[in-house]
Scaffold this active site. Structure first.
Site, short mmCIF file in Angstrom:
data_model
loop_
_atom_site.label_atom_id
_atom_site.label_comp_id
_atom_site.label_asym_id
_atom_site.label_seq_id
_atom_site.Cartn_x
_atom_site.Cartn_y
_atom_site.Cartn_z
CB ALA A 66 -0.88 0.00 1.23
N GLY A 67 0.30 2.35 -0.52
CA GLY A 67 0.98 3.64 -0.47
C GLY A 67 1.50 4.09 -1.81
CE1 TYR A 68 4.71 3.98 -7.68
CE2 TYR A 68 2.86 2.71 -8.55
CZ TYR A 68 3.95 3.54 -8.75
OH TYR A 68 4.26 3.96 -10.01
CG ASN A 115 5.83 8.06 3.99
OD1 ASN A 115 4.73 8.57 4.27
ND2 ASN A 115 6.11 6.79 4.23
CG PHE A 119 -3.74 8.07 5.96
CD1 PHE A 119 -2.74 7.18 5.61
CD2 PHE A 119 -4.57 7.75 7.03
CE1 PHE A 119 -2.56 5.99 6.33
CE2 PHE A 119 -4.40 6.56 7.74
CZ PHE A 119 -3.38 5.69 7.40
CB SER A 178 -0.05 5.51 8.87
OG SER A 178 0.55 6.77 8.63
CG ASN A 180 3.63 9.70 8.44
OD1 ASN A 180 4.53 10.10 9.18
ND2 ASN A 180 3.84 8.83 7.48
CB THR A 181 -2.90 9.56 10.93
OG1 THR A 181 -2.90 9.67 9.50
CG2 THR A 181 -4.25 10.03 11.46
CE LYS A 216 1.50 -1.80 5.79
NZ LYS A 216 1.57 -1.20 4.46
CG ASN A 245 2.68 1.28 7.92
OD1 ASN A 245 3.42 2.02 7.27
ND2 ASN A 245 1.37 1.32 7.83
CE1 TYR A 317 6.54 3.41 -3.39
CE2 TYR A 317 5.00 3.70 -1.59
CZ TYR A 317 5.63 4.20 -2.71
OH TYR A 317 5.36 5.47 -3.17
C1 LIG Z 1 5.95 6.90 0.26
C2 LIG Z 1 5.27 5.80 1.05
C3 LIG Z 1 3.90 5.87 1.30
C4 LIG Z 1 3.26 4.86 2.01
N1 LIG Z 1 1.91 4.93 2.23
C5 LIG Z 1 1.28 3.91 2.85
C6 LIG Z 1 -0.13 3.91 3.00
O1 LIG Z 1 -0.83 4.82 2.54
N2 LIG Z 1 -0.71 2.88 3.67
C7 LIG Z 1 0.01 1.82 4.17
O2 LIG Z 1 -0.56 0.89 4.74
N3 LIG Z 1 1.36 1.79 4.02
C8 LIG Z 1 1.99 2.79 3.38
N4 LIG Z 1 3.36 2.74 3.22
C9 LIG Z 1 4.11 1.62 3.83
C10 LIG Z 1 4.38 0.48 2.84
O3 LIG Z 1 3.19 -0.12 2.42
C11 LIG Z 1 5.26 -0.60 3.52
O4 LIG Z 1 4.54 -1.16 4.60
C12 LIG Z 1 6.58 -0.03 4.05
O5 LIG Z 1 7.07 0.96 3.19
C13 LIG Z 1 7.64 -1.11 4.18
O6 LIG Z 1 7.90 -1.74 2.95
P1 LIG Z 1 9.14 -1.31 2.00
O7 LIG Z 1 10.37 -1.30 2.85
O8 LIG Z 1 9.18 -2.38 0.93
O9 LIG Z 1 8.81 0.02 1.45
C14 LIG Z 1 4.02 3.76 2.50
C15 LIG Z 1 5.39 3.69 2.24
C16 LIG Z 1 6.02 4.69 1.52
C17 LIG Z 1 7.50 4.57 1.26
#
Ligand SMILES: Cc1cc2nc3c(=O)[nH]c(=O)nc-3n(C[C@H](O)[C@H](O)[C@H](O)COP(=O)(O)O)c2cc1C
Length: 362
Positions: A66-68, A115, A119, A178, A180-181, A216, A245, A317
């Site tokens: 999620a998040g991409y 980041n 949201f 998250s 960030n909230t 999550k 996360n 991600y």
């Molecule tokens: C820019 C960015 C935005 C993200 N936004 C969300 C989000 O909206 N919801 C969520 O559940 N996780 C979000 N994540 C977390 C990713 O889904 C993931 O759990 C986390 O980045 C760890 O995986 P990675 O190391 O492969 O990036 C975000 C991550 C990044 C880098």
């Protein structure tokens, strides 16, 4: 990385991270063959990589985290890169703009990102329209739901997410991790979590379609908190857990000033901690519960290690920011090679073989 991917990455890295992200979404939306598996022989549908979980048949165990694709703009293009499933969101009931920019930072020396987006998304209605337009299409698309920052009843936001997206989602993810909230992560505490999960499961029972529900969680939890979460998840009969996360920790980073930016850290430095927490959750939840491992996956070896630690499925991600869109194809090819070398009938045979070792590293 191919020359073309290297050029593509150089171009994207010349823009600030949020602009680059927007450009990559636009490219996928237009169907640009940026990194799409150019090698038709890529084993994205190798029978040994299939995973059956919670009534869903995943063609391979690697998903986009999620998040991409926060607004469900490009789930099918992501599946076209080779991912076995794509998770869109986090989506909140009302649109919200998130925190002030800049709010994404590349820690290049660490292959990491911080980041603090908060949201930012277009809200339920916009995402529903897009998901409704792809209804009936093949491919596993999960919907990650959240709460608005200023919501008077955050649990009600999750209930609304379940009701709204049950007709379109292959599965739903309840994201309470998250950083960030403000206050969101407090919902992981036992009492609040119990109420959240009861109400979410009731919303599912009342929905027009019954979808698997995953929770999550954050990587920054101590043993007693993990035990509480495992107890609530089991008691309320949630289908699975996504670990994890982003982290608030900043240990072992090479990058200087940017490491002090507020927000959640993802990428390579998250691998160790998120894998240890995943293994611990597997121990606490037992062999039947579905677990998706995410955090720092950037290679077939890293993805396989998540499976050994106890994951049924894996997501990434940040790895794709650094390795480009050919990464999912490469990881899947690496998994298929290992299955061949080890004469596995199914990649799932590896699951839990490193669980004891990883859970001790917590
Ligand atoms: C820019 C960015 C935005 C993200 N936004 C969300 C989000 O909206 N919801 C969520 O559940 N996780 C979000 N994540 C977390 C990713 O889904 C993931 O759990 C986390 O980045 C760890 O995986 P990675 O190391 O492969 O990036 C975000 C991550 C990044 C880098």
């Amino acid at each position: 990385m191919s020359v073309l991917d290297r050029l593509g990455q150089k171009l994207l890295f010349s823009f600030d991270p949020e602009t680059a992200h927007g450009m990559s979404i636009a490219a996928l939306r237009c169907g640009l063959p940026l990194g799409a598996p150019r090698d038709a022989r890529l084993p994205t549908h190798d029978a040994r990589l299939k995973v059956s979980l919670c009534g869903l048949d995943f063609p391979n165990p690697l998903g986009m985290a999620a998040g991409y694709d926060k607004n469900a703009e490009v789930p099918d293009a992501l599946l076209g890169l080779g991912f076995g499933f794509a998770e869109v969101g986090t989506i909140t009931p009302l649109p919200q703009s998130g925190n002030p920019k800049p709010r994404i930072f590349r820690l290049t020396a660490d292959e990491a990102v911080i980041n603090r987006l908060g949201f930012n998304n277009e809200g339920h209605a916009a995402a529903e329209k897009r998901l409704a337009a792809r209804k009936g299409r093949q491919g596993i698309v999960g919907v990650n739901i959240g709460a608005n920052k200023d919501s008077a009843d955050r649990i009600a936001d999750y209930e609304r997410g379940v009701a709204r997206f049950a007709p379109y989602a292959s599965y739903l993810t309840v994201n309470i991790s998250s950083p960030n909230t403000p206050g969101l992560r407090n919902m992981q505490a036992r009492e609040q979590l119990g109420e959240l999960l009861s109400r979410v499961m009731a919303a599912r029972a009342a929905a027009t379609a019954q979808r698997p529900i995953f929770l999550k969680i954050a990587p920054d939890l101590v043993e007693a908190e993990l035990e509480d979460i495992a107890a609530e998840v089991s008691e309320k009969k949630i289908d699975g857990v996504i670990v994890s996360n982003t982290t608030l920790a900043r240990t072992g980073l090479w990058s200087g000033g940017l490491a002090n930016e507020t927000g959640g850290l993802s990428g390579k430095p998250l691998f160790e901690r998120s894998t240890a927490v995943l293994a611990r959750m597997r121990k606490l939840l037992g062999p039947q519960m579905a677990i998706i491992g995410v955090g720092g996956v950037d290679s077939a070896e890293a993805a396989l290690e998540k499976i050994r630690a106890g994951a049924d499925l894996v997501q990434l991600y940040t790895g794709m920011i650094y390795a480009g869109p050919a990464l999912p194809g490469r990881i899947i090819a690496g998994m298929a090679r290992l299955a061949e070398r080890e004469r596995l009938k199914s990649i799932g045979e590896l699951r839990d073989s490193g669980c004891a070792h990883w859970s001790e590293r917590l």
